[in-house]
Design an enzyme around this catalytic site. Sequence first.
Site, PDB file in Angstrom:
ATOM      1  N   GLU A  93       0.823  -1.220   0.000  1.00 46.32           N
ATOM      2  CA  GLU A  93       0.000   0.000   0.000  1.00 46.32           C
ATOM      3  C   GLU A  93       0.846   1.253   0.000  1.00 46.32           C
ATOM      4  O   GLU A  93       1.890   1.298   0.656  1.00 46.32           O
ATOM      5  CB  GLU A  93      -0.763   0.026   1.325  1.00 46.32           C
ATOM      6  CG  GLU A  93      -2.187  -0.352   1.242  1.00 46.32           C
ATOM      7  CD  GLU A  93      -2.816  -0.248   2.620  1.00 46.32           C
ATOM      8  OE1 GLU A  93      -3.139  -1.321   3.162  1.00 46.32           O
ATOM      9  OE2 GLU A  93      -2.971   0.856   3.149  1.00 46.32           O
ATOM     10  N   CYS A 106       3.313   8.440   1.253  1.00 48.10           N
ATOM     11  CA  CYS A 106       3.660   7.541   2.356  1.00 48.10           C
ATOM     12  C   CYS A 106       3.863   6.165   1.726  1.00 48.10           C
ATOM     13  O   CYS A 106       2.974   5.647   1.049  1.00 48.10           O
ATOM     14  CB  CYS A 106       2.516   7.526   3.362  1.00 48.10           C
ATOM     15  SG  CYS A 106       2.750   6.295   4.643  1.00 48.10           S
ATOM     16  N   CYS A 113       4.633  -7.159   8.297  1.00 54.61           N
ATOM     17  CA  CYS A 113       5.539  -6.602   9.312  1.00 54.61           C
ATOM     18  C   CYS A 113       5.704  -7.608  10.441  1.00 54.61           C
ATOM     19  O   CYS A 113       4.766  -8.305  10.797  1.00 54.61           O
ATOM     20  CB  CYS A 113       4.965  -5.289   9.850  1.00 54.61           C
ATOM     21  SG  CYS A 113       6.086  -4.454  10.989  1.00 54.61           S
ATOM     22  N   CYS A 117       2.731  -4.783  16.545  1.00 54.79           N
ATOM     23  CA  CYS A 117       2.028  -3.760  17.338  1.00 54.79           C
ATOM     24  C   CYS A 117       0.529  -4.082  17.290  1.00 54.79           C
ATOM     25  O   CYS A 117      -0.025  -4.280  16.201  1.00 54.79           O
ATOM     26  CB  CYS A 117       2.282  -2.366  16.773  1.00 54.79           C
ATOM     27  SG  CYS A 117       4.033  -1.987  16.611  1.00 54.79           S
ATOM     28  N   CYS A 120      -2.174  -2.162  15.037  1.00 56.01           N
ATOM     29  CA  CYS A 120      -1.832  -1.886  13.644  1.00 56.01           C
ATOM     30  C   CYS A 120      -2.368  -2.964  12.704  1.00 56.01           C
ATOM     31  O   CYS A 120      -2.162  -4.160  12.933  1.00 56.01           O
ATOM     32  CB  CYS A 120      -0.313  -1.804  13.527  1.00 56.01           C
ATOM     33  SG  CYS A 120       0.232  -1.633  11.836  1.00 56.01           S
ATOM     34  N   GLY A 160       5.241  -2.105   7.253  1.00 54.48           N
ATOM     35  CA  GLY A 160       6.610  -2.548   7.526  1.00 54.48           C
ATOM     36  C   GLY A 160       7.371  -1.621   8.442  1.00 54.48           C
ATOM     37  O   GLY A 160       6.982  -0.478   8.664  1.00 54.48           O
ATOM     38  N   SER A 192       9.730   6.528   9.921  1.00 50.92           N
ATOM     39  CA  SER A 192       9.082   6.254  11.205  1.00 50.92           C
ATOM     40  C   SER A 192       9.500   4.871  11.689  1.00 50.92           C
ATOM     41  O   SER A 192       9.475   3.904  10.932  1.00 50.92           O
ATOM     42  CB  SER A 192       7.570   6.304  11.004  1.00 50.92           C
ATOM     43  OG  SER A 192       6.928   5.810  12.148  1.00 50.92           O
ATOM     44  N   CYS A 334      -2.853   2.377   7.845  1.00 53.90           N
ATOM     45  CA  CYS A 334      -2.013   1.605   6.949  1.00 53.90           C
ATOM     46  C   CYS A 334      -2.252   0.119   7.153  1.00 53.90           C
ATOM     47  O   CYS A 334      -2.435  -0.350   8.256  1.00 53.90           O
ATOM     48  CB  CYS A 334      -0.541   1.961   7.120  1.00 53.90           C
ATOM     49  SG  CYS A 334       0.337   1.011   8.323  1.00 53.90           S
TER      50      CYS A 334
HETATM   51  S1  SF4 Z   1       3.861  -1.341  10.473  1.00 55.51           S
HETATM   52 FE1  SF4 Z   1       4.669  -0.053  12.145  1.00 55.51          FE
HETATM   53  S2  SF4 Z   1       2.971   0.112  13.631  1.00 55.51           S
HETATM   54 FE2  SF4 Z   1       2.498  -1.604  12.222  1.00 55.51          FE
HETATM   55  S3  SF4 Z   1       3.272  -3.467  13.282  1.00 55.51           S
HETATM   56 FE3  SF4 Z   1       4.899  -2.715  11.915  1.00 55.51          FE
HETATM   57  S4  SF4 Z   1       6.161  -1.377  13.223  1.00 55.51           S
HETATM   58 FE4  SF4 Z   1       4.216  -1.658  14.290  1.00 55.51          FE
END
Ligand code: SF4
Length: 344
Positions: A93, A106, A113, A117, A120, A160, A192, A334
């Site tokens: 995305e 973005c 990932c 978290c 997310c 990610g 980030s 996201c």
């Molecule tokens: S994309 Fe960012 S917020 Fe989402 S699980 Fe991975 S590190 Fe965490």
Amino acid sequence: MKKISYNNMELKELEDFFVSIDEKKFRAEQLFVGLHNKNYFDLDEFTNISKELKLKLEDYGNINKSEIFKVFKSKLDKTRKYLIKLNDGNIIESVYMEYSSHNTICISSQVGCKMGCTFCASTKQKFVRNLEPSELLNQIYLIQKDVGKRISNIVLMGIGEPLDNYDNVIKFIRLISNKKGYNISIRNITLSTCGIVPKIYELADENLPINITISLHNPFDNERKQIMPIGNRYSIGDIIKATKYYFQKTGRRISFEYTLIEGENDSYIHAKELRRILRGLNCHVNLIPLNKIKEFNKNSSNKESINKFKSYLDDFGITTTIRTSLGQDIDGACGQLRAAHNFN
Ligand code: SF4
């Protein structure tokens, strides 16, 4: 033998390669400029490279292509969200956001990932693989062609954890900021991270003074660990120490993202602790109302609590903004689009 991808290579690597196949060095620059300045996706688009050389280049390698799979256009503003298909069929995305003074994309850095978290959407699908530098670049080149506007700012905040794909992300930053290529100012790039401490130190020493944003979301280690498993590896104290080093080396102000979750992290006690941990740091806090996903059964703090939390931080002298979400009608957070399409 796996073919090389020319759009994964820095200019110096391309030059060395051209010399190794008995071609002139300046030809490498023609290829580089076509790929990264004119954003060609095919050797056929090059009018300054002979047919003979094109055939030779096809023998050794290729241009790694991606394609726009689907576009979602907001009716509320000029935001566009993209599903981009990679050459192995995986989907990622990217989001285009248009402001009065600049256009931002973005981008994603991985397929899925590993960080887990809990709030997310990206983490709900398993980690598949890292993106190659060309796949990071293609998100920008494809979208700028689609919107017909030059992109001025990039944020690595999509699917990610960019510091978990460190080498490819660094190469991408060098490629996109190359003056002979797309030439985006390093200062207009923001990464980030959830706080992979050793990589923050490494990044500080790269001589690439990009902006970094730390996904903090809670100032207490024991509470942060509940929503961000990375907290079991690196404490908040370790992260703050690393950001101080980053600021000292790059002079770039550090940003902290703080997603406000009702009754979890929006109290005066949390604001007070935030002040304590950020004391002496040149920083900025970005408050984000929680974007609800069905797998995380919590609510965003309401408007009143968010404003109250901001006023606590303002009173403590911490520069704070509340993030306004663009494109709210096209599936916010996201990872949500990709999840909705069930691509893994
Ligand atoms: S994309 Fe960012 S917020 Fe989402 S699980 Fe991975 S590190 Fe965490």
